[in-house]
Motif scaffolding. Sequence first.
Motif, PDB file in Angstrom:
ATOM      1  N   GLU A   1       0.812  -1.221   0.000  1.00 32.01           N
ATOM      2  CA  GLU A   1       0.000   0.000   0.000  1.00 32.01           C
ATOM      3  C   GLU A   1       0.841   1.265   0.000  1.00 32.01           C
ATOM      4  O   GLU A   1       0.419   2.286  -0.530  1.00 32.01           O
ATOM      5  CB  GLU A   1      -0.920   0.005   1.233  1.00 32.01           C
ATOM      6  CG  GLU A   1      -2.109  -0.933   1.123  1.00 32.01           C
ATOM      7  CD  GLU A   1      -3.111  -0.483   0.082  1.00 32.01           C
ATOM      8  OE1 GLU A   1      -3.472   0.702   0.087  1.00 32.01           O
ATOM      9  OE2 GLU A   1      -3.525  -1.321  -0.742  1.00 32.01           O
ATOM     10  N   THR A   2       2.008   1.212   0.606  1.00 30.66           N
ATOM     11  CA  THR A   2       2.762   2.455   0.815  1.00 30.66           C
ATOM     12  C   THR A   2       4.215   2.359   0.363  1.00 30.66           C
ATOM     13  O   THR A   2       4.997   3.272   0.622  1.00 30.66           O
ATOM     14  CB  THR A   2       2.740   2.839   2.309  1.00 30.66           C
ATOM     15  OG1 THR A   2       3.410   1.826   3.062  1.00 30.66           O
ATOM     16  CG2 THR A   2       1.318   3.012   2.809  1.00 30.66           C
TER      17      THR A   2
ATOM     18  N   ASN B   1       1.774   7.223   3.208  1.00 30.26           N
ATOM     19  CA  ASN B   1       0.485   6.621   2.899  1.00 30.26           C
ATOM     20  C   ASN B   1       0.421   6.316   1.411  1.00 30.26           C
ATOM     21  O   ASN B   1       1.353   6.636   0.653  1.00 30.26           O
ATOM     22  CB  ASN B   1      -0.678   7.523   3.326  1.00 30.26           C
ATOM     23  CG  ASN B   1      -0.511   8.942   2.782  1.00 30.26           C
ATOM     24  OD1 ASN B   1      -0.282   9.131   1.590  1.00 30.26           O
ATOM     25  ND2 ASN B   1      -0.603   9.935   3.666  1.00 30.26           N
ATOM     26  N   ARG B   2      -0.678   5.702   0.971  1.00 32.14           N
ATOM     27  CA  ARG B   2      -0.803   5.328  -0.440  1.00 32.14           C
ATOM     28  C   ARG B   2      -0.875   6.544  -1.356  1.00 32.14           C
ATOM     29  O   ARG B   2      -0.381   6.517  -2.482  1.00 32.14           O
ATOM     30  CB  ARG B   2      -2.051   4.456  -0.637  1.00 32.14           C
ATOM     31  CG  ARG B   2      -2.228   4.046  -2.095  1.00 32.14           C
ATOM     32  CD  ARG B   2      -3.119   2.869  -2.276  1.00 32.14           C
ATOM     33  NE  ARG B   2      -3.149   2.482  -3.677  1.00 32.14           N
ATOM     34  CZ  ARG B   2      -3.567   1.316  -4.119  1.00 32.14           C
ATOM     35  NH1 ARG B   2      -3.990   0.394  -3.273  1.00 32.14           N
ATOM     36  NH2 ARG B   2      -3.574   1.042  -5.413  1.00 32.14           N
ATOM     37  N   GLU B   3      -1.492   7.630  -0.880  1.00 33.73           N
ATOM     38  CA  GLU B   3      -1.573   8.844  -1.702  1.00 33.73           C
ATOM     39  C   GLU B   3      -0.182   9.335  -2.077  1.00 33.73           C
ATOM     40  O   GLU B   3       0.068   9.684  -3.226  1.00 33.73           O
ATOM     41  CB  GLU B   3      -2.332   9.927  -0.940  1.00 33.73           C
ATOM     42  CG  GLU B   3      -2.488  11.221  -1.741  1.00 33.73           C
ATOM     43  CD  GLU B   3      -3.232  12.295  -0.974  1.00 33.73           C
ATOM     44  OE1 GLU B   3      -3.223  13.454  -1.433  1.00 33.73           O
ATOM     45  OE2 GLU B   3      -3.810  11.986   0.082  1.00 33.73           O
ATOM     46  N   TRP B   4       0.731   9.314  -1.101  1.00 35.86           N
ATOM     47  CA  TRP B   4       2.100   9.730  -1.407  1.00 35.86           C
ATOM     48  C   TRP B   4       2.804   8.692  -2.283  1.00 35.86           C
ATOM     49  O   TRP B   4       3.591   9.043  -3.148  1.00 35.86           O
ATOM     50  CB  TRP B   4       2.885   9.947  -0.122  1.00 35.86           C
ATOM     51  CG  TRP B   4       2.740  11.340   0.424  1.00 35.86           C
ATOM     52  CD1 TRP B   4       2.074  11.737   1.546  1.00 35.86           C
ATOM     53  CD2 TRP B   4       3.283  12.531  -0.166  1.00 35.86           C
ATOM     54  NE1 TRP B   4       2.164  13.104   1.696  1.00 35.86           N
ATOM     55  CE2 TRP B   4       2.899  13.616   0.661  1.00 35.86           C
ATOM     56  CE3 TRP B   4       4.036  12.796  -1.299  1.00 35.86           C
ATOM     57  CZ2 TRP B   4       3.248  14.932   0.391  1.00 35.86           C
ATOM     58  CZ3 TRP B   4       4.390  14.109  -1.582  1.00 35.86           C
ATOM     59  CH2 TRP B   4       4.003  15.161  -0.751  1.00 35.86           C
ATOM     60  N   ARG B   5       2.537   7.419  -2.055  1.00 40.50           N
ATOM     61  CA  ARG B   5       3.142   6.388  -2.905  1.00 40.50           C
ATOM     62  C   ARG B   5       2.800   6.637  -4.367  1.00 40.50           C
ATOM     63  O   ARG B   5       3.662   6.549  -5.257  1.00 40.50           O
ATOM     64  CB  ARG B   5       2.649   5.001  -2.495  1.00 40.50           C
ATOM     65  CG  ARG B   5       3.356   3.855  -3.219  1.00 40.50           C
ATOM     66  CD  ARG B   5       2.521   2.598  -3.270  1.00 40.50           C
ATOM     67  NE  ARG B   5       1.411   2.730  -4.213  1.00 40.50           N
ATOM     68  CZ  ARG B   5       0.625   1.723  -4.575  1.00 40.50           C
ATOM     69  NH1 ARG B   5       0.809   0.529  -4.076  1.00 40.50           N
ATOM     70  NH2 ARG B   5      -0.373   1.927  -5.421  1.00 40.50           N
ATOM     71  N   ASP B   6       1.545   6.951  -4.656  1.00 36.55           N
ATOM     72  CA  ASP B   6       1.110   7.176  -6.032  1.00 36.55           C
ATOM     73  C   ASP B   6       1.587   8.521  -6.566  1.00 36.55           C
ATOM     74  O   ASP B   6       1.893   8.657  -7.754  1.00 36.55           O
ATOM     75  CB  ASP B   6      -0.413   7.091  -6.119  1.00 36.55           C
ATOM     76  CG  ASP B   6      -0.936   5.702  -5.780  1.00 36.55           C
ATOM     77  OD1 ASP B   6      -0.130   4.745  -5.824  1.00 36.55           O
ATOM     78  OD2 ASP B   6      -2.134   5.579  -5.473  1.00 36.55           O
ATOM     79  N   ARG B   7       1.666   9.502  -5.691  1.00 34.65           N
ATOM     80  CA  ARG B   7       2.034  10.856  -6.140  1.00 34.65           C
ATOM     81  C   ARG B   7       3.456  10.922  -6.671  1.00 34.65           C
ATOM     82  O   ARG B   7       3.716  11.566  -7.681  1.00 34.65           O
ATOM     83  CB  ARG B   7       1.860  11.841  -4.976  1.00 34.65           C
ATOM     84  CG  ARG B   7       2.139  13.293  -5.336  1.00 34.65           C
ATOM     85  CD  ARG B   7       1.828  14.199  -4.155  1.00 34.65           C
ATOM     86  NE  ARG B   7       2.188  15.575  -4.428  1.00 34.65           N
ATOM     87  CZ  ARG B   7       2.080  16.571  -3.557  1.00 34.65           C
ATOM     88  NH1 ARG B   7       1.589  16.331  -2.339  1.00 34.65           N
ATOM     89  NH2 ARG B   7       2.449  17.790  -3.882  1.00 34.65           N
TER      90      ARG B   7
END
Length: 346
Positions: free
Chosen positions: A87-88, A133-139
């Motif tokens: 996830e991260t 978090n996942r948002e930062w992983r994708d960003r």
Amino acid sequence: MRTELFDYELPPHLIAQTPVPRGESRLLVLHRREERIEHRKFTDLPDYLAQGDVLVINDTRVSARRIQAQRENGKPAEILLLRPLAETEWEALVHPGLKPGRKLTLIGPQNAQVEAMVVDITPEGGRRIALPNREWRDRIASWGEIPLPPYIHQSVEDEERYQTVYGYRPGSAAAPTAGLHFTEALLETLTHKGVKQVALTLHISVDTFRPVREENVEEHKMHGEQVMLSEAAAQTINQATGRIVAVGTTCVRALETAAQLARPGQGEGVGHERVAPFQGETRLFITPGHTFRAVDALITNFHLPKSTLLMLVSAFAGRELVLRAYREAVEKEYRFYSFGDAMLIL
């Protein structure tokens, strides 16, 4: 088998630093049986393919990113994102190599920053890095620059020039460079001629740039790469009435891996099962002596000395003949490596 047998001399000025317009490369045509060489243009490729042939392409897309970072002591570092995990997390190469527990500040566009931590070392020597978090992983997947091979010392103005026109499955650390020569118009010409096109996926590892360092070829450990060959693609290949033409060494490795899983068929005619559908990892190392079961012709670039790619090509066409073709390519000043010219082996 000695690794030095796959060495050759290449003047540095023949290492292509920038791409020519798509489709305008030169094409060295190597006829294996006649041991004959022709010098053509890549746009002449349709002259050598016929109705019933199947062109196999790798639809992977380069998704790796090179990101600048800062260590806890304030010194610079560099991250090469390879693929997302969990996830991260990301699998990445970190320079300099850091031990688990060390923190990094990744630096993005407009000085955006996020803290990451090295949580583990991968079996291949890379790192697992964790984001908040996942948002930062994708960003951060869009941060930094697309990574070019270490022998290219100039940045590419248009990142799409390091992608094939048909690549759409993200996951590679490098481009399947034989495919960089194709234009949509050329693919359409081949379709009108009756040449079928089928796609597989092989996500290329960063190890593709690394030469074999062991003195003996047999001691080299091949890197693992993820492959997907669908049932529909396998069926098209198995029902081919003509030749199977692999675009690049990545397609050769994927097809020959799938051939190892195929059920023995009756004869070699239409319907003979050359390949089986496959999804998983391949570590197939193709060297001279390999029996090719799935590939009849190969489109490829000119490869680094002592590389696994040059060994694969030598297995397909014969080491002495390949090195003779390379010498002639040097004499005629072909452009070498990722942004260089192409070779068609028949």
